[in-house]
Design a protein around this motif. Sequence first.
Motif, PDB file in Angstrom:
ATOM      1  N   ASN A 118       7.670   6.254 -11.053  1.00  0.00           N
ATOM      2  CA  ASN A 118       7.466   6.941 -12.325  1.00  0.00           C
ATOM      3  C   ASN A 118       7.408   8.459 -12.202  1.00  0.00           C
ATOM      4  O   ASN A 118       6.681   9.131 -12.909  1.00  0.00           O
ATOM      5  CB  ASN A 118       6.223   6.397 -13.049  1.00  0.00           C
ATOM      6  CG  ASN A 118       5.117   6.129 -12.056  1.00  0.00           C
ATOM      7  OD1 ASN A 118       5.093   6.742 -10.993  1.00  0.00           O
ATOM      8  ND2 ASN A 118       4.207   5.237 -12.406  1.00  0.00           N
ATOM      9  N   ALA A 120       8.504  12.090 -12.939  1.00  0.00           N
ATOM     10  CA  ALA A 120       9.149  12.695 -14.102  1.00  0.00           C
ATOM     11  C   ALA A 120      10.302  13.574 -13.640  1.00  0.00           C
ATOM     12  O   ALA A 120      10.171  14.319 -12.676  1.00  0.00           O
ATOM     13  CB  ALA A 120       8.139  13.531 -14.876  1.00  0.00           C
ATOM     14  N   SER A 146      20.129  12.272 -21.440  1.00  0.00           N
ATOM     15  CA  SER A 146      19.436  11.296 -22.287  1.00  0.00           C
ATOM     16  C   SER A 146      19.746   9.866 -21.843  1.00  0.00           C
ATOM     17  O   SER A 146      18.883   8.994 -21.895  1.00  0.00           O
ATOM     18  CB  SER A 146      19.788  11.519 -23.762  1.00  0.00           C
ATOM     19  OG  SER A 146      21.152  11.299 -23.968  1.00  0.00           O
ATOM     20  N   GLU A 147      20.961   9.640 -21.350  1.00  0.00           N
ATOM     21  CA  GLU A 147      21.285   8.323 -20.808  1.00  0.00           C
ATOM     22  C   GLU A 147      20.328   7.922 -19.688  1.00  0.00           C
ATOM     23  O   GLU A 147      19.956   6.762 -19.535  1.00  0.00           O
ATOM     24  CB  GLU A 147      22.709   8.311 -20.229  1.00  0.00           C
ATOM     25  CG  GLU A 147      23.788   7.931 -21.224  1.00  0.00           C
ATOM     26  CD  GLU A 147      25.180   8.194 -20.660  1.00  0.00           C
ATOM     27  OE1 GLU A 147      25.328   8.183 -19.414  1.00  0.00           O
ATOM     28  OE2 GLU A 147      26.087   8.445 -21.460  1.00  0.00           O
ATOM     29  N   ASN A 148      19.954   8.909 -18.890  1.00  0.00           N
ATOM     30  CA  ASN A 148      19.112   8.627 -17.723  1.00  0.00           C
ATOM     31  C   ASN A 148      17.642   8.974 -17.953  1.00  0.00           C
ATOM     32  O   ASN A 148      16.864   9.031 -17.006  1.00  0.00           O
ATOM     33  CB  ASN A 148      19.639   9.383 -16.505  1.00  0.00           C
ATOM     34  CG  ASN A 148      20.970   8.836 -16.036  1.00  0.00           C
ATOM     35  OD1 ASN A 148      21.022   7.790 -15.413  1.00  0.00           O
ATOM     36  ND2 ASN A 148      22.053   9.525 -16.392  1.00  0.00           N
ATOM     37  N   GLU A 149      17.315   9.259 -19.219  1.00  0.00           N
ATOM     38  CA  GLU A 149      15.935   9.603 -19.585  1.00  0.00           C
ATOM     39  C   GLU A 149      15.410  10.789 -18.793  1.00  0.00           C
ATOM     40  O   GLU A 149      14.339  10.751 -18.198  1.00  0.00           O
ATOM     41  CB  GLU A 149      15.023   8.385 -19.391  1.00  0.00           C
ATOM     42  CG  GLU A 149      15.405   7.238 -20.313  1.00  0.00           C
ATOM     43  CD  GLU A 149      14.502   6.024 -20.125  1.00  0.00           C
ATOM     44  OE1 GLU A 149      13.494   6.139 -19.400  1.00  0.00           O
ATOM     45  OE2 GLU A 149      14.805   4.982 -20.704  1.00  0.00           O
ATOM     46  N   LEU A 150      16.211  11.841 -18.769  1.00  0.00           N
ATOM     47  CA  LEU A 150      15.808  13.062 -18.096  1.00  0.00           C
ATOM     48  C   LEU A 150      15.564  14.137 -19.144  1.00  0.00           C
ATOM     49  O   LEU A 150      16.215  14.159 -20.185  1.00  0.00           O
ATOM     50  CB  LEU A 150      16.903  13.555 -17.152  1.00  0.00           C
ATOM     51  CG  LEU A 150      17.594  12.544 -16.230  1.00  0.00           C
ATOM     52  CD1 LEU A 150      18.730  13.231 -15.467  1.00  0.00           C
ATOM     53  CD2 LEU A 150      16.596  11.942 -15.269  1.00  0.00           C
ATOM     54  N   LEU A 151      14.635  15.019 -18.846  1.00  0.00           N
ATOM     55  CA  LEU A 151      14.510  16.216 -19.661  1.00  0.00           C
ATOM     56  C   LEU A 151      15.732  17.080 -19.382  1.00  0.00           C
ATOM     57  O   LEU A 151      16.342  16.970 -18.321  1.00  0.00           O
ATOM     58  CB  LEU A 151      13.244  16.981 -19.283  1.00  0.00           C
ATOM     59  CG  LEU A 151      11.920  16.224 -19.423  1.00  0.00           C
ATOM     60  CD1 LEU A 151      10.829  16.970 -18.683  1.00  0.00           C
ATOM     61  CD2 LEU A 151      11.583  16.066 -20.903  1.00  0.00           C
TER      62      LEU A 151
END
Lengths: 219, 642
Positions: A118, A120, A146-151
């Motif tokens: 987890n 970030a 956004s596909e990989n849930e990254l800022l």
Amino acid sequence: MNNEDYGYDYDYLFKIVLIGDSGVGKSNLLSRFTTNEFNIESKSTIGVEFATRTIEVEGKKIKAQIWDTAGQERYRAITSAYYRGAVGALIVYDISKSGTYENCNHWLKELRDNADDNVAVGLIGNKSDLAHLRAVPTAEAKNFASENELLFTETSALNSENVDQAFRELITAIYQMVSKHQVDLGDSGNNAAAAPKGPTISLTPTPNENKKSSSSNCC
Amino acid sequence: MAVRSGPHEMSEKGHHNAHESSSVGVGLVSSLMKSWRISSSSSSSPKAASDPELSTSRRSSQSNNDNNHRTGAISLMNDQKFADSDGNFDAIAKQKTSTIRTPSASYSPMRYMSPSNTNNVTNESPRTSLLRHNNHHSSTHTLTHTISNTTTGNGREPSSSRHHDRYFKDLDEDWSAVIDDYNMPIPTILNGGVDSPYALSRKSTTSSINTTSVRSTSFNYPQLPHIQKVDSSDLRSEEELDAERNVQELNSMIQRIAKFDDILKNKHIINQQQLREISWNGVPKIHRPVVWKLLIGYLPANTKRQALFLQRKRKEYRDGLDHTFSNQHSRDIPTWHQIEIDIPRTNPQIPLYQFKSVQASLQKILYLWAIRHPTSGYVQGINDLVTPFYQTFLTEYLDPSQVDEVEKLDPETYMTKEQILDIEADTFWCLTKLLEQITDNYIHGQPGILKQVKNLSQLVKRIDIDLYNHFQKEHVEFIQFAFRWMNCLLMREFEMGTVIRMWDTYLSETSQEITSSTNSTTPTDPSMPPLTPKEQSSATFVTPTNDSFRSPSSATITNNMNTSSDNSTRIRQSSLNEFHVFVCAAFLIKWSDQLMVMDFQGIITFLQNPPTKDWTETDIEMLLGEAYIWQSLYKDATSHWL
Ligand SMILES: Nc1nc2c(ncn2[C@@H]2O[C@H](COP(=O)(O)OP(=O)(O)O)[C@@H](O)[C@H]2O)c(=O)[nH]1
Ligand SMILES: [Mg+2]
């Protein structure tokens, strides 16, 4: 931990790693964020270096301890050891060099393989001042993030655009995760909730881990 | 040399397997003794017997053998005791390996110290604390006294400690003499700068125990730099002392230049051993370009062959360039690109490296080296290692009055295109030679660096247990700061001028063993006169023929490299790499006081950027001297190093 030994001037300590290809500006992002300096010609990073800066998030003092690694392939075997204990990571590419962007997939994978589940993660397109040389469209990178849930942020270590913001967002995300985690954990024995002063998030191996690694024979 | 390493390697392997059990001590020692006997007897090869000098050395080593047998037995008892008390049998048993090895004829006389040190090292704490509670200048001096005390007080083995006493007394007197110098009238040069009385006395002392060891240079311990601290009780003013110091420095410089002239000028064959001994303590600027090329094993010691040799190597480099940058050769883009990124980040603080011509030269050198060494390829940090050579060789083309300006002048303003290519070639070959010695640092996974870091931590554990424990407590891992120390040979830690002085010593520590292993494995070319070992090494320096140069796969080159390194790698590792670890240890322990009161972040931040900006040559010489002493004291610790 022996909190009494050192007067802690922060509530949390987060270890964050910078990764990405050589020359994308990791070292300069670090120096921009921690000491507000930029070096057109800084030396290449060998091994690892770190710097810290304490910022305030939601009324809590958070010390970010940011590790800078060398980007060359050769070093990856060694740098993977440095992912240990990291709670956040910034994957950096150079918006004027598409190759450095394409490699982000690789860096993401290496991070997933070596770091905590987890952790970030933020994606940073650096050198935004080189708009005339742009090779990576913002929309494309944003999509990937956004596909990989990254800022995602585009920054310039040179003119300091968005540098603070990028780090701040990541630190805030970590903080939110940690405080949620604490609530989830309740008082399950960890000193995190019970003793808010001192390093809640450990950046170094626990003594046990350490013993294990130091007794393993190198030869 | 090969004779020595063979059986020992085997016994060490057995040892590794065995060290789990502490009761294995006796059997282990006797098996090591046996293996030593084998190596010792096989060292009396026909070749050695036919050489009068060698057989003398055998005789002297024979008498030492007896001593060492006894010492071995004594330390065996000790070891059992220690193994019981702290369970650290591993380290102790390995010390013994070196105790028993010591008599090998090819070993440096320096190693004769090992037996009694084996006893000393176990009670290291007093020395360590002494060291830490002194600043670095005076601590060195304290160290000497401590050494001589422990050695004299430790008369278990009369005959071998006589050697030690002599060595250490000599050393001690020497050092105090240097310190006392400041309270004495300025010495005048009476002998035309031939040899200082200290050097003479040192030589005569050593000659009695000096053997034919190839590595006897190591006995030429560092001449200690003058201590700059002024005794407060001194009545004379600062200026007076300063003036005296300047005159002294000038005198000793003149002396040194004369000594180098003596070794280098009008000689058919340059005495490499002499050159190494004297260069260890620093090379005058005007001699440095030539001396470095000799030390690294590039330039032949046979002066008559030098011109032709340089011509050939320089042509070879140009041919390599022509081929590499021709159309038929496809560019290795990632390598080229990585070098391109690093060139502007190489010594950015020095104007020289901002000139386009210099950047282009370095780019070519590094790229050519990388594609010709595919097992390693270009690794960041090699760009640092190339610069001391380049910069030093430039000075050859400058007017002596301008040598100090080398960091500011564009070579294009004082050199022709041809000359620039020549200097690139020399730099390329010397870099190749240097990297040959530390190949393991840059191959996949960088095992050489990992080993050195591990060795450093073990060494610090023995020399400064308090610091080691403090690091453990703070969870500081050696790799976190020492990786760069190994990867760039501490170049990132010092200014260029200091680094260059350091390289005088480092290059004096290179390749002798390679030479000897080359000698023992390759038949000497009968067409050539038997020359100095170095000369032979230059002669056998394998360079790819034009054909292999052209082969894009470089497979043949790789093969050559691997086979030639297999025999000598182990031995090779023991010189420059080993000494470097001791320098790193001395460097770290220098800050021990400060580090002891720092936490994790403080320690890493400090070591990332140590306060060495103002370091002078004197400071670096002090450091090298300390490293040298540590190396001689803890020689046994390295017996299990790779
Ligand atoms: N124009 C521009 N150049 C940058 C920026 N950040 C870094 N650089 C330059 O890119 C090069 C590599 O930067 P560095 O921080 O060493 O990259 P690293 O290898 O990722 O650590 C240096 O020459 C920097 O001056 C930036 O935001 N804009
Ligand atoms: Mg960097």
